[in-house]
Design a protein around this motif. Structure first.
Motif, PDB file in Angstrom:
ATOM      1  N   ARG A 158      50.322  95.005  76.368  1.00  0.00           N
ATOM      2  CA  ARG A 158      50.846  95.656  75.169  1.00  0.00           C
ATOM      3  C   ARG A 158      51.124  94.574  74.132  1.00  0.00           C
ATOM      4  NH1 ARG A 158      55.293  98.393  77.034  1.00  0.00           N
ATOM      5  NH2 ARG A 158      56.672  96.721  76.381  1.00  0.00           N
ATOM      6  N   ALA A 159      50.692  94.827  72.885  1.00  0.00           N
ATOM      7  CA  ALA A 159      50.904  93.847  71.823  1.00  0.00           C
ATOM      8  C   ALA A 159      50.903  94.534  70.471  1.00  0.00           C
ATOM      9  CB  ALA A 159      49.804  92.782  71.860  1.00  0.00           C
ATOM     10  N   LYS A 160      51.488  93.831  69.513  1.00  0.00           N
ATOM     11  CA  LYS A 160      51.480  94.257  68.113  1.00  0.00           C
ATOM     12  C   LYS A 160      50.859  93.127  67.309  1.00  0.00           C
ATOM     13  CE  LYS A 160      54.652  95.163  64.344  1.00  0.00           C
ATOM     14  NZ  LYS A 160      56.060  95.112  63.989  1.00  0.00           N
ATOM     15  N   VAL A 161      49.870  93.451  66.488  1.00  0.00           N
ATOM     16  CA  VAL A 161      49.190  92.469  65.645  1.00  0.00           C
ATOM     17  C   VAL A 161      49.518  92.799  64.192  1.00  0.00           C
ATOM     18  CG1 VAL A 161      46.988  91.450  64.977  1.00  0.00           C
ATOM     19  CG2 VAL A 161      47.320  92.257  67.328  1.00  0.00           C
ATOM     20  N   ASP A 162      50.193  91.877  63.514  1.00  0.00           N
ATOM     21  CA  ASP A 162      50.479  92.038  62.090  1.00  0.00           C
ATOM     22  C   ASP A 162      49.364  91.366  61.311  1.00  0.00           C
ATOM     23  OD1 ASP A 162      53.053  93.381  62.178  1.00  0.00           O
ATOM     24  OD2 ASP A 162      53.825  91.504  63.017  1.00  0.00           O
ATOM     25  N   LEU A 163      48.722  92.136  60.436  1.00  0.00           N
ATOM     26  CA  LEU A 163      47.599  91.624  59.654  1.00  0.00           C
ATOM     27  C   LEU A 163      47.934  91.621  58.173  1.00  0.00           C
ATOM     28  CD1 LEU A 163      44.623  93.533  61.325  1.00  0.00           C
ATOM     29  CD2 LEU A 163      45.172  91.100  61.554  1.00  0.00           C
ATOM     30  N   GLY A 164      47.576  90.539  57.510  1.00  0.00           N
ATOM     31  CA  GLY A 164      47.588  90.464  56.056  1.00  0.00           C
ATOM     32  C   GLY A 164      46.141  90.383  55.621  1.00  0.00           C
ATOM     33  N   LEU A 165      45.744  91.219  54.690  1.00  0.00           N
ATOM     34  CA  LEU A 165      44.352  91.272  54.239  1.00  0.00           C
ATOM     35  C   LEU A 165      44.297  91.141  52.731  1.00  0.00           C
ATOM     36  CD1 LEU A 165      43.329  94.442  56.300  1.00  0.00           C
ATOM     37  CD2 LEU A 165      42.980  92.064  56.976  1.00  0.00           C
TER      38      LEU A 165
ATOM     39  N   LEU B 268      46.847  93.746  51.411  1.00  0.00           N
ATOM     40  CA  LEU B 268      47.254  94.796  52.335  1.00  0.00           C
ATOM     41  C   LEU B 268      47.995  94.175  53.502  1.00  0.00           C
ATOM     42  CD1 LEU B 268      43.808  96.640  52.630  1.00  0.00           C
ATOM     43  CD2 LEU B 268      45.643  97.160  51.026  1.00  0.00           C
ATOM     44  N   LYS B 269      48.954  94.898  54.034  1.00  0.00           N
ATOM     45  CA  LYS B 269      49.635  94.489  55.265  1.00  0.00           C
ATOM     46  C   LYS B 269      49.724  95.708  56.156  1.00  0.00           C
ATOM     47  CE  LYS B 269      52.305  90.654  53.503  1.00  0.00           C
ATOM     48  NZ  LYS B 269      52.428  89.513  54.357  1.00  0.00           N
ATOM     49  N   LEU B 270      49.428  95.495  57.441  1.00  0.00           N
ATOM     50  CA  LEU B 270      49.525  96.566  58.415  1.00  0.00           C
ATOM     51  C   LEU B 270      49.758  95.973  59.789  1.00  0.00           C
ATOM     52  CD1 LEU B 270      46.452  97.217  60.076  1.00  0.00           C
ATOM     53  CD2 LEU B 270      45.930  97.120  57.666  1.00  0.00           C
ATOM     54  N   ALA B 271      50.276  96.808  60.677  1.00  0.00           N
ATOM     55  CA  ALA B 271      50.529  96.383  62.057  1.00  0.00           C
ATOM     56  C   ALA B 271      49.686  97.252  62.980  1.00  0.00           C
ATOM     57  CB  ALA B 271      52.001  96.513  62.402  1.00  0.00           C
ATOM     58  N   VAL B 272      48.923  96.596  63.847  1.00  0.00           N
ATOM     59  CA  VAL B 272      48.067  97.279  64.809  1.00  0.00           C
ATOM     60  C   VAL B 272      48.735  97.170  66.177  1.00  0.00           C
ATOM     61  CG1 VAL B 272      45.793  97.291  65.889  1.00  0.00           C
ATOM     62  CG2 VAL B 272      46.018  96.648  63.481  1.00  0.00           C
ATOM     63  N   GLU B 273      48.929  98.304  66.834  1.00  0.00           N
ATOM     64  CA  GLU B 273      49.528  98.306  68.170  1.00  0.00           C
ATOM     65  C   GLU B 273      48.447  98.527  69.210  1.00  0.00           C
ATOM     66  OE1 GLU B 273      52.979 100.786  68.528  1.00  0.00           O
ATOM     67  OE2 GLU B 273      53.716 100.160  66.568  1.00  0.00           O
TER      68      GLU B 273
ATOM     69  N   ASN C 245      46.564 104.758  65.008  1.00  0.00           N
ATOM     70  CA  ASN C 245      46.622 104.520  63.571  1.00  0.00           C
ATOM     71  C   ASN C 245      47.918 103.789  63.254  1.00  0.00           C
ATOM     72  OD1 ASN C 245      44.212 105.774  62.961  1.00  0.00           O
ATOM     73  ND2 ASN C 245      45.159 107.737  62.530  1.00  0.00           N
ATOM     74  N   PRO C 246      47.852 102.714  62.486  1.00  0.00           N
ATOM     75  CA  PRO C 246      49.090 102.067  62.065  1.00  0.00           C
ATOM     76  C   PRO C 246      49.973 103.062  61.320  1.00  0.00           C
ATOM     77  CG  PRO C 246      47.221 100.639  61.643  1.00  0.00           C
ATOM     78  CD  PRO C 246      46.665 101.977  62.039  1.00  0.00           C
ATOM     79  N   GLU C 247      51.292 102.932  61.499  1.00  0.00           N
ATOM     80  CA  GLU C 247      52.227 103.862  60.861  1.00  0.00           C
ATOM     81  C   GLU C 247      52.317 103.648  59.367  1.00  0.00           C
ATOM     82  OE1 GLU C 247      56.044 104.050  62.708  1.00  0.00           O
ATOM     83  OE2 GLU C 247      55.187 104.257  64.710  1.00  0.00           O
ATOM     84  N   THR C 248      52.170 102.403  58.927  1.00  0.00           N
ATOM     85  CA  THR C 248      52.287 102.122  57.499  1.00  0.00           C
ATOM     86  C   THR C 248      51.189 101.158  57.069  1.00  0.00           C
ATOM     87  OG1 THR C 248      53.793 100.279  57.871  1.00  0.00           O
ATOM     88  CG2 THR C 248      54.800 102.422  57.450  1.00  0.00           C
TER      89      THR C 248
END
Length: 186
Positions: free
Chosen positions: A146-153, A50-55, A18-21
């Protein structure tokens, strides 16, 4: 979750963690005189971003000996996310063929309906507006592990889509849900 008949395998993307924020920005849609001399009027449901980061991390799968993780790391998960912002290859090829055949007007490819399910209280039709990937670790074949995906929705709502469309109905259900939640507290 997406609906795209040309790419049914991309239908559901489950986040490994789950994304932290989750950052939400609401902007009122107003109409009429904005000088302040008359009453404020709403032109529709507020625009919501919305903005979130998926790890993503293949460490657990690699430790279990998962053959797919060993072969390509987290590349399949990254590819499913990337397809949220690109038309299907079959559509691109078909449009190019029509162009070469002299078709005068070719409609841009329609994006699939993408639905963000953030718990039972928040099921939102969205469009991906920003997509950024930071790949942090790789295997010996240079597959990302390992990666982090920053999403803007952008949350899709009426008047973005017709109220009786699938996205419009989901948006209205979420809006009604917010009104119900607002009435629960003191």
């Amino acid at each position: 979750m997406t609906t795209d008949p040309l790419r049914p395998a991309t239908g559901v993307i489950v986040f490994q963690y789950n994304p932290e924020t989750l950052t939400r920005t609401l902007t009122a849609r107003t109409a009429g005189d904005q000088s302040g001399s008359g009453p404020a009027r709403f032109a529709g449901i507020a625009e919501q971003a919305l903005k979130l980061a998926v790890e993503l991390d293949a460490t657990d799968q690699l430790e279990r000996g998962d053959p797919l993780a060993r072969a390509v790391g987290i590349a399949p998960a990254l590819a499913r996310l990337e397809l949220l912002v690109q038309p299907a290859a079959a559509t691109v090829i078909a449009n190019e063929a029509m162009l070469r055949a002299g078709v005068v007007e070719i409609l841009p490819a329609e994006a699939p309906l993408t639905v963000l399910v953030w718990g039972a209280q928040r099921v939102l039709p969205v469009r991906v507006t920003e997509f950024s990937v930071t790949e942090d670790a790789f295997d010996t074949a240079l597959n990302p592990v390992r990666a982090k995906v920053d999403l803007g929705l952008k949350v899709v709502s009426h008047p973005d889509v017709p109220l009786l469309s699938e996205a419009g109905a989901l948006s209205m259900a979420a809006h009604v849900g917010r009104e119900v939640l607002a009435g629960l507290g003191g």
